[in-house]
Enzyme design. Structure first.
Site, PDB file in Angstrom:
ATOM      1  CD  GLU A 165      -2.437  -2.004   0.651  1.00 28.07           C
ATOM      2  OE1 GLU A 165      -3.493  -2.438   0.199  1.00 28.07           O
ATOM      3  OE2 GLU A 165      -1.471  -2.745   0.904  1.00 28.07           O
ATOM      4  CE1 TYR A 167       0.437   3.728   5.451  1.00 22.33           C
ATOM      5  CE2 TYR A 167      -0.447   1.629   4.685  1.00 22.33           C
ATOM      6  CZ  TYR A 167      -0.642   2.900   5.210  1.00 22.33           C
ATOM      7  OH  TYR A 167      -1.906   3.341   5.485  1.00 22.33           O
ATOM      8  NE  ARG A 215      -2.453  -6.115   2.615  1.00 22.79           N
ATOM      9  CZ  ARG A 215      -3.257  -5.340   3.362  1.00 22.79           C
ATOM     10  NH1 ARG A 215      -3.136  -5.340   4.684  1.00 22.79           N
ATOM     11  NH2 ARG A 215      -4.159  -4.580   2.790  1.00 22.79           N
ATOM     12  CG  HIS A 253      -2.867   4.416   1.177  1.00 17.52           C
ATOM     13  ND1 HIS A 253      -4.055   3.733   1.118  1.00 17.52           N
ATOM     14  CD2 HIS A 253      -2.246   3.981   2.307  1.00 17.52           C
ATOM     15  CE1 HIS A 253      -4.153   2.927   2.163  1.00 17.52           C
ATOM     16  NE2 HIS A 253      -3.065   3.056   2.896  1.00 17.52           N
ATOM     17  CD  GLN A 340     -21.903   7.018   2.009  1.00 24.56           C
ATOM     18  OE1 GLN A 340     -22.661   7.462   2.869  1.00 24.56           O
ATOM     19  NE2 GLN A 340     -22.333   6.609   0.836  1.00 24.56           N
TER      20      GLN A 340
END
Length: 675
Positions: A165, A167, A215, A253, A340
């Site tokens: 992601e 990181y 991961r 991201h 949301q």
């Protein structure tokens, strides 16, 4: 005989066995930072009780500089260890296993002390990172190992080393963020050194009988990302370093390709994980947009992975696995991937929860206990507010009558489910329909309720929703003018050239509805991948197509307008708004702000610009569609109040926000819990 033989099969890890193939993936909820450890424990314990074989916590920082923001949760002291022991003891008491994710944010850390491979600022943080020297890198490796030891002392069954992601560890892997020329940069062998050394250090520190999940980013979706050969090379080295399981990470991201939003097809990236199967001997987990046991079973039975990771589906329904095992898959509250209440809350500094299930992360506060003295309750309106109120009140033992003038439940969700990319709303409405049918609720559809009909009830709840706001434009009564209800609910034919008045959520939805030709890309994976420019990382570095996005031609030419001079779509979801804006841009939608609507004629819409009403012009269109907001439908509430009664008014009837199902469901559930 189970319908899910692969999903529910145990997985032998050698020194321990997982009872099924379901991992509850990591989510940052914000609970740990609040310090209410019994509340944290109840959140995870309820998911363990619901059948998840292995739970991964939200990311815990290995050191202050690695925290996603100053004060982010980590394990630094004996008190921290004792607090986390409260969580692990509760999970184990429910028969579950739990691993702690070690997350070092690197340049994604929202603070001035962030560090990375090179001093290249990320687009999602204002703080440029400091480039680590050799001693600094060795400190980070040692801190990962220390965090793992503390996790073991706290009773965790393992750790997940976050290497995807975008990181910290991911930042060392690719030239996009690693410009170093020492032994930690340059060749891929050098760039992958850090994650390998981290896993080696963690394994040495915790011993052989402790789960280590790595991961791994299998498709970066950023420029100069990893090739798939590099992914395989890293996976093999991570196996040698001592990992127990490899988990799939999809996209950074900062990637401008959606990966977990509702418009992403189900199981959209499992093909990437499948490419790694057979390359290593470790169990491999796949992830992203797996939200139903049928999907999970198909993925596993098809050989795409050894386990599936589902994170947000466990917010929607903590009993996901238990219901699947009991043959009650239809009772699983569906995760609609709306973002949301989960990701939007996370990035807004709020406690995460779930639109579908407001109890998520509020298990100790929002309780649905049985009532000692049942009441007769009338609820008018079977949209999300009325439905949530009815189901919770019924669960607690009240006698509930639910009215709606329509011939089906769901209210405005029945319009939302027609929007391309919002097909998950179909399942949500179906779930509500099923839950009401299975309850003791007296459902009366096709009923126009008057104040007289509500005599004799102990409690009356008005959930009548909203009606379109009248924008008061000269000529809006013309035949070429339609409302969003005409378009979405009644499917009135629309011409080839369209002007949409109002650029809130409804305006964007109508624009997406009208520009889509044929099948929604969300229902066609190949079309969706082409639309967003996703390629096989074995053929294109990082999985980005060299040809870029290739959307289908739009069905209509649409002009989307608003009175405000600011950029259109600013009020859309924090983590999904950019997707809607990008989608309409790809469809050639013209977005115009700062306009005055002068009048509507047979030729189209006359507008002007600014307070001085300059540059008057006619936008020639076949239809003008009004999406100019809503007002609360309070007529029935007003009639009751005129008789001296005090009904509860909830949902859109209370506040006419943009089809705000999150607020409506939360409000209804909390009201029902209090009656």
């Amino acid at each position: 005989m189970t319908s899910y033989p692969t999903l529910l099969a145990p997985l032998d890890l050698g020194f321990t066995t997982l009872k099924n193939r379901v991992l509850m993936g990591s989510m940052h909820t914000g609970l740990e930072e609040r310090g209410d450890w019994p509340r944290v424990a109840e959140f995870y314990a309820e998911r363990a009780r619901g059948g998840a074989a292995l739970i991964v916590t939200g990311g815990m920082a290995p050191n202050p500089e690695g925290g996603v923001y100053p004060g982010a949760a980590g394990l630094y002291t004996d008190e921290d260890i004792a607090n986390h022991r409260i969580v692990t003891d509760r999970v184990h008491a429910e028969g579950g296993k739990i691993a702690m994710q070690i997350l070092h944010a690197g340049r994604y850390a929202y603070g001035p002390d962030c560090v990375s491979a090179s001093p290249i600022k990320s687009p999602i943080s204002p703080f440029p990172p400091k480039e680590l020297d050799e001693d600094g890198i060795q400190k980070q490796i040692a801190d990962f190992a220390t965090a793992a030891v503390r996790a073991k002392e706290a009773g965790y069954d393992g750790v997940e080393v976050m290497g995807s992601e975008g990181y910290f560890l991911n930042q060392f892997l690719v030239t996009h963020t690693n410009k170093r020329e020492d032994r930690w940069g340059g060749s891929y062998e050098n760039r992958m050194r850090l994650p390998i050394e981290v896993v080696k250090a963690v394994r040495a520190a915790v011993g052989p009988e402790f789960i280590i999940i790595y991961r791994l980013s299998m498709i970066d979706l950023v420029p100069n990302g990893s090739t798939f050969d590099e992914v395989v090379q890293l996976a093999k080295e991570i196996e040698k370093a001592g990992a127990t399981i490899i988990n799939t990470g999809i996209g950074w991201h900062e990637a401008r390709i959606p990966t977990i939003a509702t418009s992403v097809p189900r199981a959209a990236f499992t093909w990437v994980t499948k490419k790694l199967m057979g390359q290593v001997s470790l169990p491999i987990i796949t992830s992203n947009r797996i939200n139903h046991p049928d999907v999970a079973e198909e993925v596993l039975a098809g050989g795409a992975a050894d386990m599936v990771s589902m994170a947000r589906p466990f917010l929607a329904d903590p009993d996901f696995v238990a219901k699947a095992a009991e043959g009650r898959a239809g009772d699983i509250a569906p995760c609609i991937a709306c973002n949301q209440a989960c990701l939007d809350h996370t990035f807004g500094g709020k406690i995460s929860t779930c639109l579908v299930n407001p109890r998520a992360c509020y298990e100790t506060e929002l309780r649905y206990d049985m009532i000692d003295t049942p009441k007769s309750i009338a609820i008018v309106g079977a949209g999300p507010a009325g439905l949530s109120t009815a189901l919770v009140a019924d669960e607690r033992g009240h006698k509930v009558t639910l009215f709606d003038r329509a011939d089906q439940v769901g209210g405005q969700l029945n319009m939302a489910k027609k929007i391309p990319g919002k097909e998950e709303f179909i399942g949500l409405v179906d779930w509500y329909d099923r839950m009401v049918a299975a309850s003791d609720i007296d459902l009366q559809l096709g009923k126009e309720v008057t104040a007289d009909d509500l005599d004799g009830f102990d409690e009356v709840i008005i959930a009548t929703g909203v009606i379109p706001r009248d924008p008061g434009i000269d000529g809006q009564g013309s035949d070429n003018v339609l409302s969003y209800i005409d378009v979405l609910r009644h499917e009135v034919p629309v011409g080839d050239r369209v002007a949409i008045i109002g650029a809130g959520g409804i305006g964007f939805d109508v624009a997406e509805f009208l520009t889509q030709a044929g099948e929604s890309p969300t229902e066609n994976l190949e079309e969706w991948l082409a639309e967003w420019g996703v390629a096989d990382p074995a053929k294109a570095r990082g999985g980005l197509s060299p040809d870029g996005p290739k959307p289908e031609a739009p069905a209509r030419h649409v002009t989307l307008m608003q009175r405000k001079a600011k950029a259109l779509g600013k009020g859309l979801g924090k983590t999904t708004g950019w997707i809607h804006r990008a989608t309409l841009k790809m469809k050639g939608v013209e977005m115009v702000g700062g306009v005055n609507y002068e009048r509507i004629t047979d030729e189209g819409l006359m507008v002007s610009t600014g307070e001085a009403r300059e540059d008057p012009r006619v936008i020639e269109v076949d239809n003008v569609i009004l999406c100019a907001g809503q007002v609360s439908d309070r007529s029935l509430a007003d009639a009751l109040e005129a008789r001296g009664k005090t009904p509860h008014v909830i949902g859109g009837a209370d506040v006419a926000a943009e089809l705000d199902a999150k607020r409506a469901i939360d409000q209804g559930s909390r009201l029902a819990a209090s009656l």
